[in-house]
Design an enzyme around this catalytic site. Structure first.
Site, PDB file in Angstrom:
ATOM      1  CB  SER A  12      -0.959  -0.043   1.190  1.00 33.57           C
ATOM      2  OG  SER A  12      -1.962   0.935   1.070  1.00 33.57           O
ATOM      3  CD  GLU A  53      -6.125  -3.947  -3.656  1.00 30.55           C
ATOM      4  OE1 GLU A  53      -5.739  -2.805  -3.342  1.00 30.55           O
ATOM      5  OE2 GLU A  53      -5.355  -4.901  -3.825  1.00 30.55           O
ATOM      6  CG  HIS A  91      -5.602  -2.283   0.116  1.00 30.81           C
ATOM      7  ND1 HIS A  91      -5.014  -1.831  -1.043  1.00 30.81           N
ATOM      8  CD2 HIS A  91      -4.948  -1.656   1.132  1.00 30.81           C
ATOM      9  CE1 HIS A  91      -4.055  -0.975  -0.758  1.00 30.81           C
ATOM     10  NE2 HIS A  91      -3.989  -0.861   0.570  1.00 30.81           N
TER      11      HIS A  91
END
Length: 263
Positions: free
Chosen positions: A103, A198, A228
């Site tokens: 991320s 996502e 995610h």
């Protein structure tokens, strides 16, 4: 999964070594946790990082970079640069270092490589990016097309995190804040993994397309039905498959041979 953990300060940055029993000599992975640049730590991601270390048969240096809004861009990048310099000072060679992150940590891994390249400094051997956040302007079509399928992120939340990181007047298209907008030429081999549910999916898809067009050796793995950073959930078969794939990719590019271990 025998992985030893040891805390340290890496050139002023809080860090932790996670070392599997069969770690190879002279190799290291520098890991950056996710959390939107506002939350997360080595502690919150320790299980994922340990499984990463075990799969790659390589010691991992994970850092607690400074977080927004108290510390805004480029504080996290400065900490990443310091940690990379620490590894070099410890005798690791650039071709014996790989980067990894999830991320916002994937964003940070890319920003670090871009900053190193722009400074004329040696780049690491490769990088693994899990659901990397590459576009702080959140322009991808998946922010709409996956809005109902994604239980975690919506575009409004993403833009709020970006503002916390950049400040009120920060540029969400700055190439070191949003690597999607950078010149990507010269980056080392990349493995990008993302879940198809996502909203942030297209941050990976668009980045992979742009990297490939720039001549980068990039592999994109899109996992059907996954959310995610699904790799954080070891009970999911796809998470185990993704970690195994990442481990194989890193062993290949760090030239870690089967059975090679620390002496």
């Amino acid at each position: 999964m025998p992985v030893a953990c040891g805390r340290l300060i890496a050139d002023g940055v809080e860090a932790e070594w996670l070392t599997p029993r069969d770690a190879s000599v002279g190799m290291a992975i520098l890991y950056f946790h996710g959390g939107g640049f506002r939350m997360g730590s080595v502690t919150s991601h320790r299980d994922l990082i340990a499984r990463f270390a075990d799969a790659s048969r390589c010691a991992v240096l994970a850092i607690n970079y400074r977080l927004a809004p108290e510390y805004r861009f480029p504080a996290a990048l400065d900490d990443a640069l310091a940690a990379y310099g620490f590894l070099l000072d410890q005798g690791f060679k650039p071709d014996g270092i790989a980067l990894a992150g999830d991320s916002a940590g994937g964003n940070l891994a890319l920003a670090l490589m871009l900053a190193l390249r722009d400074r004329g400094q040696p780049l690491p051997a490769a990088a693994v990016l899990m659901s990397p956040w590459t576009d702080l302007a959140a322009t991808g079509a998946s922010y709409q097309s996956r809005a109902e399928a994604d239980p975690i992120h919506q575009r409004k939340m993403i833009l709020a995190l970006a503002k916390d990181y950049l400040g009120e007047d920060g540029d969400p298209r700055h190439p070191l804040a949003s690597p999607l907008y950078a010149d990507l030429a010269g980056l080392p081999p990349l493995l990008i993994q993302v879940g198809d549910r996502e909203t942030v999916r297209d941050d990976s898809v668009m980045f992979a397309q742009k990297a490939e067009a720039a001549g980068v050796d990039v592999a994109l793995e899109v996992f059907a039905g996954m959310i995610h950073v699904f790799q954080m959930f070891p009970e999911i078969p796809q998470a185990r498959d993704a970690i195994a794939s990442a481990g194989g990719f890193l062993r290949k590019h760090l030239h870690i041979r089967a059975g090679e271990a620390a002496q």
